[in-house]
Design an enzyme around this catalytic site. Structure first.
Site, PDB file in Angstrom:
ATOM      1  N   ASP A 222       1.653  -3.355   6.848  1.00  0.00           N
ATOM      2  CA  ASP A 222       1.667  -1.903   7.113  1.00  0.00           C
ATOM      3  C   ASP A 222       1.198  -1.124   5.889  1.00  0.00           C
ATOM      4  O   ASP A 222       1.745  -0.066   5.568  1.00  0.00           O
ATOM      5  CB  ASP A 222       3.086  -1.445   7.495  1.00  0.00           C
ATOM      6  CG  ASP A 222       3.659  -2.193   8.675  1.00  0.00           C
ATOM      7  OD1 ASP A 222       2.893  -2.802   9.438  1.00  0.00           O
ATOM      8  OD2 ASP A 222       4.904  -2.191   8.830  1.00  0.00           O
TER       9      ASP A 222
ATOM     10  N   TRP B  50       3.917   1.950  14.834  1.00  0.00           N
ATOM     11  CA  TRP B  50       5.159   2.357  14.189  1.00  0.00           C
ATOM     12  C   TRP B  50       5.913   3.373  15.049  1.00  0.00           C
ATOM     13  O   TRP B  50       7.132   3.361  15.114  1.00  0.00           O
ATOM     14  CB  TRP B  50       4.830   2.953  12.813  1.00  0.00           C
ATOM     15  CG  TRP B  50       6.009   3.425  12.029  1.00  0.00           C
ATOM     16  CD1 TRP B  50       7.296   2.986  12.126  1.00  0.00           C
ATOM     17  CD2 TRP B  50       6.018   4.427  11.022  1.00  0.00           C
ATOM     18  NE1 TRP B  50       8.101   3.655  11.242  1.00  0.00           N
ATOM     19  CE2 TRP B  50       7.336   4.546  10.548  1.00  0.00           C
ATOM     20  CE3 TRP B  50       5.031   5.237  10.455  1.00  0.00           C
ATOM     21  CZ2 TRP B  50       7.700   5.443   9.537  1.00  0.00           C
ATOM     22  CZ3 TRP B  50       5.385   6.117   9.453  1.00  0.00           C
ATOM     23  CH2 TRP B  50       6.701   6.221   9.004  1.00  0.00           C
TER      24      TRP B  50
ATOM     25  N   GLN C 277       9.336  -2.809   1.138  1.00  0.00           N
ATOM     26  CA  GLN C 277       8.571  -1.564   1.104  1.00  0.00           C
ATOM     27  C   GLN C 277       8.534  -1.006  -0.322  1.00  0.00           C
ATOM     28  O   GLN C 277       9.585  -0.816  -0.952  1.00  0.00           O
ATOM     29  CB  GLN C 277       9.172  -0.528   2.046  1.00  0.00           C
ATOM     30  CG  GLN C 277       9.239  -0.974   3.496  1.00  0.00           C
ATOM     31  CD  GLN C 277      10.597  -1.531   3.868  1.00  0.00           C
ATOM     32  OE1 GLN C 277      11.167  -2.329   3.122  1.00  0.00           O
ATOM     33  NE2 GLN C 277      11.115  -1.118   5.014  1.00  0.00           N
TER      34      GLN C 277
ATOM     35  N   ARG D  72      -0.312  -2.052  13.998  1.00  0.00           N
ATOM     36  CA  ARG D  72       0.777  -2.154  14.966  1.00  0.00           C
ATOM     37  C   ARG D  72       1.428  -0.780  15.093  1.00  0.00           C
ATOM     38  O   ARG D  72       1.365   0.046  14.173  1.00  0.00           O
ATOM     39  CB  ARG D  72       1.794  -3.221  14.568  1.00  0.00           C
ATOM     40  CG  ARG D  72       2.502  -2.979  13.240  1.00  0.00           C
ATOM     41  CD  ARG D  72       3.564  -4.041  13.007  1.00  0.00           C
ATOM     42  NE  ARG D  72       4.299  -3.817  11.762  1.00  0.00           N
ATOM     43  CZ  ARG D  72       5.480  -4.360  11.492  1.00  0.00           C
ATOM     44  NH1 ARG D  72       6.076  -5.149  12.384  1.00  0.00           N
ATOM     45  NH2 ARG D  72       6.077  -4.127  10.331  1.00  0.00           N
TER      46      ARG D  72
ATOM     47  N   THR E 223      11.779   4.174   1.385  1.00  0.00           N
ATOM     48  CA  THR E 223      10.316   4.065   1.366  1.00  0.00           C
ATOM     49  C   THR E 223       9.705   5.346   0.792  1.00  0.00           C
ATOM     50  O   THR E 223       8.808   5.303  -0.054  1.00  0.00           O
ATOM     51  CB  THR E 223       9.778   3.813   2.784  1.00  0.00           C
ATOM     52  OG1 THR E 223      10.356   2.608   3.305  1.00  0.00           O
ATOM     53  CG2 THR E 223       8.270   3.676   2.789  1.00  0.00           C
TER      54      THR E 223
ATOM     55  N   GLN F  41       3.684  -4.411   0.581  1.00  0.00           N
ATOM     56  CA  GLN F  41       4.115  -3.750   1.814  1.00  0.00           C
ATOM     57  C   GLN F  41       4.189  -2.240   1.596  1.00  0.00           C
ATOM     58  O   GLN F  41       4.792  -1.769   0.622  1.00  0.00           O
ATOM     59  CB  GLN F  41       5.485  -4.278   2.258  1.00  0.00           C
ATOM     60  CG  GLN F  41       5.961  -3.686   3.573  1.00  0.00           C
ATOM     61  CD  GLN F  41       7.222  -4.356   4.109  1.00  0.00           C
ATOM     62  OE1 GLN F  41       7.663  -5.368   3.581  1.00  0.00           O
ATOM     63  NE2 GLN F  41       7.784  -3.799   5.158  1.00  0.00           N
ATOM     64  N   ASP F  42       3.567  -1.478   2.519  1.00  0.00           N
ATOM     65  CA  ASP F  42       3.609  -0.008   2.485  1.00  0.00           C
ATOM     66  C   ASP F  42       2.942   0.572   1.230  1.00  0.00           C
ATOM     67  O   ASP F  42       3.465   1.499   0.615  1.00  0.00           O
ATOM     68  CB  ASP F  42       5.051   0.497   2.589  1.00  0.00           C
ATOM     69  CG  ASP F  42       5.644   0.310   3.964  1.00  0.00           C
ATOM     70  OD1 ASP F  42       4.987  -0.316   4.810  1.00  0.00           O
ATOM     71  OD2 ASP F  42       6.785   0.763   4.195  1.00  0.00           O
TER      72      ASP F  42
END
Length: 529
Positions: free
Chosen positions: A366, A436, A322, A434, A292, A344-345
């Site tokens: 996220d 992490w 990610q 959420r 990531t 994502q990310d």
């Protein structure tokens, strides 16, 4: 993930600090007594046996010295030939962790030197830099899990480095006077802007003819000195005279490259022709074999980075997992009228103090994540269509220690479905965040939430009870079809904020000490609520 018993022990420790902070400290207390005031007493006693602190300030300095020694030792062991890896995946993780070790050492060194020599230094600064030092270790750990390398071991993950930095945070935390402005740095006003931005920077950002004042021009059509953004930044920073700001103007175009602004490249300003016209794009992803951390199209470690009128994009797509568009660990950094596009990310707000004004952020899962102290103000957050079976999650904040002064604040923004999600908005759930990490902290204030936001508001981490009692999620005076808190989660860590006193802790002035540095950038901002 911490065990229940360890969480209880840590809670008792935190409560004990109140007594520690209020009592007079006898000068003849030994190191065992001092170590008993930290969350990790055993490594404290072992690595600090030779120290004899006479005051809280002495002890704070000595905890940083001990942590720095262990980090340097980890760095030396990581650089031994036997630590090198042959596989591509392990090599990528090895590089991540080495860079993160180096950065942790820089943060500890900066903190130690500032305590000793910098008259403008504040305890709030120290907490920021120590928070970053600890976050780096967690990102190294995550990098190995990204690529499923269970056998990977880095010296930064052993040797009690993280425990010793956690002790530094606790020791410095006692010295923080959270009730005074001094805890948040210099609040002097500068033309209505926070003070971390100089008058010259403010004028630069407001200057519509800024391109003509750039040190270097990047253009795909050959009308500039460079066709590559990275090459232009490398050149401009290498030719810098003194400690002044470097301005790089990136003309209209799509620039397909991965860019890194290293720790030695401070005070870089990147100016485009507008977020619709100047685009920097890459396609690295975890599915393609990157971590990531290393998937970022644009990565920043240098202090004081500013961007205006540029889009940072990761085009890997939703199937690739990610895939980061921008990763920032730049302290006192500003993004004004910029775009961040991914799935994502998308936006990795890794560490330090960051401010985003009038930006557009696109993603699915996220897609605003990390452990910076960061404020998003007057931004539009667009939630895209995920893969079938997935749910959208706007934030995943990564605060792993209760003394880290980090968190995500979304203020006066709009959270809305992107055009690709609108036609099928009823087929996917969308959550505000959420946890992490154990002490995840996110607050959304005075923002418009469209009706697609789940009535629950917030999501568990993979259907577990992880962090529900230790996280801090808050909402204050949000509005719109999704703004009602009537059916929100009932977790102990979730808060419907009802007073301005509480909400003000997550403003530009408090969370990122913005009055002390933002005015010089020239970016308009609201310091309070």
């Amino acid at each position: 993930m911490a065990s229940k018993s360890s969480l209880i022990s840590f809670s008792i420790f935190i409560a004990s600090l109140t007594v520690f902070a209020d009592d007079d400290v006898a000068t003849n207390n030994g190191i065992e007594w001092w170590c008993s005031t930290t969350p990790h007493a055993d490594p404290c006693n072992y690595f600090m046996a030779r120290f004899s602190p006479k005051s809280r300030e002495d002890f704070r300095t000595m905890t940083i010295e001990a942590a720095l020694e262990r980090a340097v030792d980890a760095q030396s062991r990581a650089n031994k030939p036997g630590q090198r890896c042959k596989s591509k995946r392990k090599t990528i993780v090895y590089r991540d962790c080495n860079n993160l070790i180096d950065n942790t050492i820089d943060q500890l060194n900066t903190t130690l030197q500032s305590i000793q020599t910098n008259s403008s230094f504040t305890d709030f600064d120290a907490q920021t830099w120590l928070s970053t030092a600890l976050t780096n270790i967690e990102i190294c750990r995550r990098s190995s899990s990204d690529l499923n390398i269970t056998s990977f071991s880095s010296p930064i993950l052993s040797g009690n480095v993280s425990e010793l930095i956690s002790n530094c945070l606790a020791a410095n935390g006692v010295l923080l006077d959270n009730s005074s402005a001094a805890a948040f740095g210099n609040y002097s006003r500068n033309g209505g802007y926070p003070g971390w931005v100089t008058g010259r920077d403010r004028k630069l950002l407001q200057d519509l003819q800024l391109a003509s004042k750039a040190n270097v021009i990047v253009a795909q059509d050959g009308s500039g000195q460079f066709k590559s953004v990275q090459a232009a930044i490398n050149y401009a920073t290498s030719k810098r005279v003194g400690n002044g700001r470097v301005v790089v103007y990136v003309k209209k175009g799509v620039y397909r490259e991965n860019v890194l602004i290293s720790r030695t490249m401070n005070k870089v300003m990147l100016v485009g022709d507008g977020l619709r016209y100047t685009v920097i794009t890459g396609s690295r992803s975890v599915s393609a074999g990157f971590t990531t951390y290393s998937s970022a199209t644009f990565g920043i470690d240098g202090i004081g980075f500013i961007a205006r009128g540029i889009t940072f994009r990761n085009s890997a797509g939703p199937q690739k997992g990610q895939a980061v568009a921008l990763r920032s660990a730049s302290d006192l950094s500003v993004f004004y009228a910029c775009g961040f596009e991914g799935y994502q990310d998308t936006l990795f707000v890794h560490a330090q103090r960051q401010f985003y004004k009038s930006c557009y952020i696109y993603g699915t899962i996220d897609f605003i994540f990390g452990n910076a102290a960061v404020v998003f103000q007057n931004c539009i957050i667009y939630v895209r269509k995920p893969l079938v079976g997935q749910a959208n999650v706007v934030t995943a904040q990564g605060r792993g220690d209760p003394f880290q002064n980090t968190g995500i604040s979304i203020h006066n923004c709009r959270i809305m479905p992107a055009p690709d999600l609108k036609p099928v908005v009823g087929s996917f759930k969308t959550f505000l965040g959420r946890p992490w990490q154990q002490y995840s902290r996110t607050v959304i204030m005075k923002s418009f939430l469209d009706g697609f936001v789940s009535p629950d508001g917030w999501s568990r981490w993979e259907d577990s009870d992880f962090a529900l009692t230790t996280l801090y999620y808050g909402e204050y005076q949000n509005f719109g079809p999704g703004g009602s808190t009537k059916n929100r989660v009932k977790w102990p860590g979730y808060h419907i904020i009802t007073t301005s006193n509480v909400a003000s802790r997550f403003t530009v002035a408090s969370l990122i000490a913005g009055r002390a540095w933002l005015p010089s950038t020239g970016v308009p901002f609201t310091a309070g609520l």
